[in-house]
Design an enzyme around this catalytic site. Structure first.
Site, PDB file in Angstrom:
ATOM      1  N   THR A  72       0.786  -1.231  -0.236  1.00 16.43           N
ATOM      2  CA  THR A  72       0.067   0.073  -0.020  1.00 16.43           C
ATOM      3  C   THR A  72       1.005   1.132   0.038  1.00 16.43           C
ATOM      4  O   THR A  72       2.080   1.179   0.534  1.00 16.43           O
ATOM      5  CB  THR A  72      -0.898   0.051   1.337  1.00 16.43           C
ATOM      6  OG1 THR A  72      -1.465   1.154   1.400  1.00 16.43           O
ATOM      7  CG2 THR A  72       0.003  -0.479   2.657  1.00 16.43           C
ATOM      8  N   ASP A  73       0.237   2.428  -0.280  1.00 24.04           N
ATOM      9  CA  ASP A  73       0.991   3.676  -0.605  1.00 24.04           C
ATOM     10  C   ASP A  73       1.120   4.143   1.026  1.00 24.04           C
ATOM     11  O   ASP A  73       1.926   4.920   1.194  1.00 24.04           O
ATOM     12  CB  ASP A  73       0.185   4.826  -1.275  1.00 24.04           C
ATOM     13  CG  ASP A  73      -1.133   4.961  -0.975  1.00 24.04           C
ATOM     14  OD1 ASP A  73      -1.660   4.376  -0.175  1.00 24.04           O
ATOM     15  OD2 ASP A  73      -1.811   5.883  -1.658  1.00 24.04           O
ATOM     16  N   GLU A  74       0.170   3.550   1.797  1.00 22.11           N
ATOM     17  CA  GLU A  74       0.556   4.106   3.107  1.00 22.11           C
ATOM     18  C   GLU A  74       1.737   3.999   3.968  1.00 22.11           C
ATOM     19  O   GLU A  74       2.068   4.318   5.061  1.00 22.11           O
ATOM     20  CB  GLU A  74      -0.873   3.360   3.934  1.00 22.11           C
ATOM     21  CG  GLU A  74      -2.278   3.824   3.484  1.00 22.11           C
ATOM     22  CD  GLU A  74      -3.263   3.406   4.586  1.00 22.11           C
ATOM     23  OE1 GLU A  74      -3.138   3.129   5.869  1.00 22.11           O
ATOM     24  OE2 GLU A  74      -4.439   3.307   4.208  1.00 22.11           O
ATOM     25  N   TYR A  84      -2.061  -0.557  11.091  1.00 24.55           N
ATOM     26  CA  TYR A  84      -2.165  -1.278   9.829  1.00 24.55           C
ATOM     27  C   TYR A  84      -0.833  -0.852   9.086  1.00 24.55           C
ATOM     28  O   TYR A  84      -0.196  -1.831   8.467  1.00 24.55           O
ATOM     29  CB  TYR A  84      -3.461  -0.836   9.138  1.00 24.55           C
ATOM     30  CG  TYR A  84      -3.519  -1.131   7.726  1.00 24.55           C
ATOM     31  CD1 TYR A  84      -3.358  -2.433   7.081  1.00 24.55           C
ATOM     32  CD2 TYR A  84      -3.235  -0.132   6.673  1.00 24.55           C
ATOM     33  CE1 TYR A  84      -3.410  -2.786   5.710  1.00 24.55           C
ATOM     34  CE2 TYR A  84      -3.328  -0.228   5.265  1.00 24.55           C
ATOM     35  CZ  TYR A  84      -3.301  -1.712   4.904  1.00 24.55           C
ATOM     36  OH  TYR A  84      -3.497  -1.897   3.624  1.00 24.55           O
ATOM     37  N   LYS A 128       2.265  -3.422   7.324  1.00 22.18           N
ATOM     38  CA  LYS A 128       2.392  -3.478   5.771  1.00 22.18           C
ATOM     39  C   LYS A 128       3.885  -2.957   5.475  1.00 22.18           C
ATOM     40  O   LYS A 128       4.735  -3.587   4.880  1.00 22.18           O
ATOM     41  CB  LYS A 128       1.464  -2.570   5.181  1.00 22.18           C
ATOM     42  CG  LYS A 128      -0.064  -3.057   5.252  1.00 22.18           C
ATOM     43  CD  LYS A 128      -0.251  -4.662   4.375  1.00 22.18           C
ATOM     44  CE  LYS A 128       0.038  -4.793   2.755  1.00 22.18           C
ATOM     45  NZ  LYS A 128      -0.312  -6.114   2.254  1.00 22.18           N
TER      46      LYS A 128
HETATM   47  P1  NAD Z   1      -9.753  -7.411   2.276  1.00 22.67           P
HETATM   48  O1  NAD Z   1      -9.960  -7.369   3.810  1.00 22.67           O
HETATM   49  O2  NAD Z   1     -10.832  -7.093   1.467  1.00 22.67           O
HETATM   50  O3  NAD Z   1      -9.333  -8.958   1.965  1.00 22.67           O
HETATM   51  C1  NAD Z   1      -8.318  -9.761   2.724  1.00 22.67           C
HETATM   52  C2  NAD Z   1      -8.269 -11.017   2.603  1.00 22.67           C
HETATM   53  O4  NAD Z   1      -7.273 -11.736   3.365  1.00 22.67           O
HETATM   54  C3  NAD Z   1      -9.767 -11.702   2.879  1.00 22.67           C
HETATM   55  O5  NAD Z   1     -10.225 -12.490   2.157  1.00 22.67           O
HETATM   56  C4  NAD Z   1      -9.232 -12.440   4.230  1.00 22.67           C
HETATM   57  O6  NAD Z   1     -10.188 -13.664   4.535  1.00 22.67           O
HETATM   58  C5  NAD Z   1      -7.884 -12.960   3.734  1.00 22.67           C
HETATM   59  N1  NAD Z   1      -6.995 -13.067   4.958  1.00 22.67           N
HETATM   60  C6  NAD Z   1      -6.764 -12.228   5.962  1.00 22.67           C
HETATM   61  N2  NAD Z   1      -6.031 -12.995   6.921  1.00 22.67           N
HETATM   62  C7  NAD Z   1      -5.659 -14.154   6.296  1.00 22.67           C
HETATM   63  C8  NAD Z   1      -4.735 -15.252   6.862  1.00 22.67           C
HETATM   64  N3  NAD Z   1      -4.067 -15.118   8.016  1.00 22.67           N
HETATM   65  N4  NAD Z   1      -4.497 -16.195   5.943  1.00 22.67           N
HETATM   66  C9  NAD Z   1      -5.085 -16.240   4.840  1.00 22.67           C
HETATM   67  N5  NAD Z   1      -6.201 -15.259   4.585  1.00 22.67           N
HETATM   68  C10 NAD Z   1      -6.204 -14.158   5.268  1.00 22.67           C
HETATM   69  O7  NAD Z   1      -8.507  -6.800   1.755  1.00 22.67           O
HETATM   70  P2  NAD Z   1      -8.319  -5.888   0.389  1.00 22.67           P
HETATM   71  O8  NAD Z   1      -8.830  -4.379   0.427  1.00 22.67           O
HETATM   72  O9  NAD Z   1      -8.772  -6.617  -1.020  1.00 22.67           O
HETATM   73  O10 NAD Z   1      -6.666  -5.759   0.188  1.00 22.67           O
HETATM   74  C11 NAD Z   1      -5.843  -6.732  -0.279  1.00 22.67           C
HETATM   75  C12 NAD Z   1      -4.616  -6.424  -0.179  1.00 22.67           C
HETATM   76  O11 NAD Z   1      -4.055  -5.114  -0.934  1.00 22.67           O
HETATM   77  C13 NAD Z   1      -3.928  -6.197   1.262  1.00 22.67           C
HETATM   78  O12 NAD Z   1      -2.571  -6.689   1.285  1.00 22.67           O
HETATM   79  C14 NAD Z   1      -4.018  -4.625   1.322  1.00 22.67           C
HETATM   80  O13 NAD Z   1      -2.832  -4.364   2.351  1.00 22.67           O
HETATM   81  C15 NAD Z   1      -3.423  -4.276  -0.131  1.00 22.67           C
HETATM   82  N6  NAD Z   1      -3.969  -2.889  -0.399  1.00 22.67           N
HETATM   83  C16 NAD Z   1      -5.278  -2.612  -0.422  1.00 22.67           C
HETATM   84  C17 NAD Z   1      -5.846  -1.384  -1.045  1.00 22.67           C
HETATM   85  C18 NAD Z   1      -7.059  -1.013  -0.793  1.00 22.67           C
HETATM   86  O14 NAD Z   1      -7.405   0.296  -1.247  1.00 22.67           O
HETATM   87  N7  NAD Z   1      -8.217  -1.766  -0.200  1.00 22.67           N
HETATM   88  C19 NAD Z   1      -4.768  -0.587  -1.586  1.00 22.67           C
HETATM   89  C20 NAD Z   1      -3.590  -0.746  -1.587  1.00 22.67           C
HETATM   90  C21 NAD Z   1      -3.025  -2.033  -1.280  1.00 22.67           C
HETATM   91  O1  DAU Z   2      -4.071   3.853   0.383  1.00 17.18           O
HETATM   92  C1  DAU Z   2      -4.211   2.637   0.437  1.00 17.18           C
HETATM   93  C2  DAU Z   2      -5.235   2.077   1.615  1.00 17.18           C
HETATM   94  O2  DAU Z   2      -6.500   2.629   1.212  1.00 17.18           O
HETATM   95  C3  DAU Z   2      -5.194   0.526   1.635  1.00 17.18           C
HETATM   96  O3  DAU Z   2      -3.815   0.044   2.115  1.00 17.18           O
HETATM   97  C4  DAU Z   2      -6.129   0.376   2.798  1.00 17.18           C
HETATM   98  O4  DAU Z   2      -6.208  -1.191   2.851  1.00 17.18           O
HETATM   99  C5  DAU Z   2      -7.616   0.736   2.266  1.00 17.18           C
HETATM  100  O5  DAU Z   2      -8.444   0.215   3.651  1.00 17.18           O
HETATM  101  C6  DAU Z   2      -7.424   2.036   2.438  1.00 17.18           C
HETATM  102  O6  DAU Z   2      -7.075   2.803   3.501  1.00 17.18           O
HETATM  103  P1  DAU Z   2      -8.192   4.244   4.057  1.00 17.18           P
HETATM  104  O7  DAU Z   2      -7.736   4.204   5.466  1.00 17.18           O
HETATM  105  O8  DAU Z   2      -7.537   5.466   3.263  1.00 17.18           O
HETATM  106  O9  DAU Z   2      -9.481   3.773   3.639  1.00 17.18           O
HETATM  107  P2  DAU Z   2     -10.903   4.090   4.229  1.00 17.18           P
HETATM  108  O10 DAU Z   2     -11.647   3.578   3.299  1.00 17.18           O
HETATM  109  O11 DAU Z   2     -11.004   3.382   5.759  1.00 17.18           O
HETATM  110  O12 DAU Z   2     -11.055   5.707   4.641  1.00 17.18           O
HETATM  111  C7  DAU Z   2     -10.893   6.253   3.315  1.00 17.18           C
HETATM  112  C8  DAU Z   2     -11.237   7.817   4.096  1.00 17.18           C
HETATM  113  O13 DAU Z   2     -12.284   8.197   4.219  1.00 17.18           O
HETATM  114  C9  DAU Z   2     -10.097   8.235   4.855  1.00 17.18           C
HETATM  115  O14 DAU Z   2      -9.591   9.535   5.090  1.00 17.18           O
HETATM  116  C10 DAU Z   2     -11.116   7.971   6.194  1.00 17.18           C
HETATM  117  C11 DAU Z   2     -12.321   8.500   5.677  1.00 17.18           C
HETATM  118  N1  DAU Z   2     -13.530   7.958   6.181  1.00 17.18           N
HETATM  119  C12 DAU Z   2     -13.827   6.649   6.418  1.00 17.18           C
HETATM  120  C13 DAU Z   2     -14.848   5.905   6.596  1.00 17.18           C
HETATM  121  C14 DAU Z   2     -15.019   4.607   6.987  1.00 17.18           C
HETATM  122  C15 DAU Z   2     -14.797   8.661   6.643  1.00 17.18           C
HETATM  123  O15 DAU Z   2     -14.713   9.928   6.429  1.00 17.18           O
HETATM  124  N2  DAU Z   2     -15.834   8.144   6.904  1.00 17.18           N
HETATM  125  C16 DAU Z   2     -15.824   6.758   7.229  1.00 17.18           C
HETATM  126  O16 DAU Z   2     -16.972   6.302   7.380  1.00 17.18           O
END
Ligand code: NAD
Ligand code: DAU
Length: 332
Positions: free
Chosen positions: A121-123, A148, A152
């Site tokens: 992630t960019d985080e 989190y 990562k």
């Molecule tokens: P998600 O939470 O929707 O899915 C995570 C999946 O991993 C789930 O299916 C869960 O059951 C599985 N999991 C969790 N713990 C496990 C374990 N111990 N063993 C096996 N499986 C396990 O997450 P997502 O949003 O799809 O993110 C997927 C990946 O992408 C993560 O590595 C996250 O850090 C990265 N990522 C997410 C975003 C975003 O915006 N969502 C952006 C950049 C990177």
């Molecule tokens: O940047 C990549 C990341 O983006 C991933 O690594 C994470 O897995 C993914 O969850 C996401 O993280 P954020 O914390 O940015 O996403 P989230 O959807 O939780 O929140 C997006 C923005 O919205 C953040 O600034 C918090 C705000 N927010 C979130 C929720 C749930 C609100 O204002 N209201 C809300 O109810």
């Protein structure tokens, strides 16, 4: 056939990756390993269960990972605890899955000499000030803020160490905020869409001025395939599609697209330590590997996402009350 092991393939991005790969890359034979935590949902894969092998299991289980890695050619590692707010409630599963789980996979990769693509992630770079024109690039120092993002960042550093110390064949990608179908309703965009569909007022943290760099999940996944195809082993690539918007704008756009008053939302308690702005410079990926995003119209992408949640209410409705109750405890 090349054998692809996808960890976390029942989650949001992982399941979209499975669908994307089956549609666009038929040369891959797919195995998914997923623990099916609260965030994993087998319904995400129901329509393709006859085309993949599904294994329910934990990436922290060394024997299981040895067995699966040995049987496959490439591992794409999505599995993680992924939600910042949960990491503030209880960091333990983040340390276990994101750090110990990645370590476990690395040991299997080292043992069997297979190729790994690590999804991050960019985080890991922390945040930028709202008035800072800079963007993250591959040379930005790691500076993670939350449990989190620090878990990562730790996982990335483990991958880098295994590349340098043991010469494993691996690449890393760090992507910005994804949106699209199958995203858990705890996350910002689906939470607000399903709030509106449920007659609950949408919830904006703090001022809502924080900026996220939105990318459609299929663009993330096409970039991952580009890196698997053409990425240089040992390298890290940033993935982003110039989708910067503040949270207030995104929420107002959702309200407008759903035919509601743009001011019909509540400001709620801010996230502790809330990262202010993320922004990705994806020049390396675009110029060195020739990748380009396809879904750059955020309004159109939000409309399609709203339609998906509207048409798939049985996918999320059972979870809604529980998720909102957990947020309510924190005044969010
Ligand atoms: P998600 O939470 O929707 O899915 C995570 C999946 O991993 C789930 O299916 C869960 O059951 C599985 N999991 C969790 N713990 C496990 C374990 N111990 N063993 C096996 N499986 C396990 O997450 P997502 O949003 O799809 O993110 C997927 C990946 O992408 C993560 O590595 C996250 O850090 C990265 N990522 C997410 C975003 C975003 O915006 N969502 C952006 C950049 C990177
Ligand atoms: O940047 C990549 C990341 O983006 C991933 O690594 C994470 O897995 C993914 O969850 C996401 O993280 P954020 O914390 O940015 O996403 P989230 O959807 O939780 O929140 C997006 C923005 O919205 C953040 O600034 C918090 C705000 N927010 C979130 C929720 C749930 C609100 O204002 N209201 C809300 O109810």
């Amino acid at each position: 056939m090349t054998k692809l092991l996808i960890t976390g393939g029942a989650g949001f991005i992982g399941s979209n990756f499975v669908h994307y790969t089956l549609t666009n890359r038929p040369e891959y034979e797919i195995t998914v390993i997923d623990k099916l935590t609260y965030a994993g949902n087998l319904d995400n894969l129901t329509s393709v269960m006859d085309k993949i092998t599904f294994v329910k299991g934990d990436i922290c289980d060394q024997n299981l990972m040895d067995d699966l890695v040995d049987k496959n050619d490439i591992v794409v590692h999505f599995a993680a605890e992924s939600h910042n707010d949960n990491s503030l409630r209880n960091p333990q599963p983040f340390i276990q899955t994101n750090i110990v789980g990645t370590f476990t996979i690395l040991e299997s990769i080292r043992k069997f000499g297979k190729r790994l693509h690590h999804i991050s992630t960019d985080e890991v770079y922390g945040d930028l000030a709202l008035d800072d024109p800079a963007k993250f690039n591959e040379n930005t120092p790691y500076n993670a803020s939350s449990p989190y993002s620090s878990s990562k960042a730790s996982s990335d550093l483990l991958v880098k160490a295994w590349i340098r110390s043991f010469g494993i064949k691996a690449t890393i990608s760090n992507c910005s905020n994804n949106y699209g179908p199958y995203q858990h309703i705890e996350k910002f965009i689906p939470r607000q869409i399903t709030n509106i569909l449920s007659g609950i007022s949408p919830k904006l943290y703090g001022t809502g001025e924080q900026v996220r760099d939105w990318i459609h999940v299929d663009d993330h996944n096409s970039a991952v395939h580009t890196i698997i195809d053409k990425g240089v082993l040992g390298e890290l690539y940033l993935i982003g599609a110039n989708g910067e918007q503040n949270n207030k704008y995104v929420l107002e756009t959702i309200l407008e697209l759903m035919g509601k008053d743009k001011t019909a939302y509540e400001h709620v308690n801010d996230r502790p330590g809330h990262d202010q702005r993320y922004a990705i410079d994806s020049t390396k990926l675009q110029t060195q590997l020739g990748w380009k995003p396809k879904y750059t119209d955020l309004r159109a992408g939000l409309q399609a996402t709203i339609d998906w949640y509207q048409q798939n209410d049985s996918w999320w409705q059972n979870e809604k009350a529980k998720i909102e109750a957990a947020y309510a405890e924190k005044g969010q």
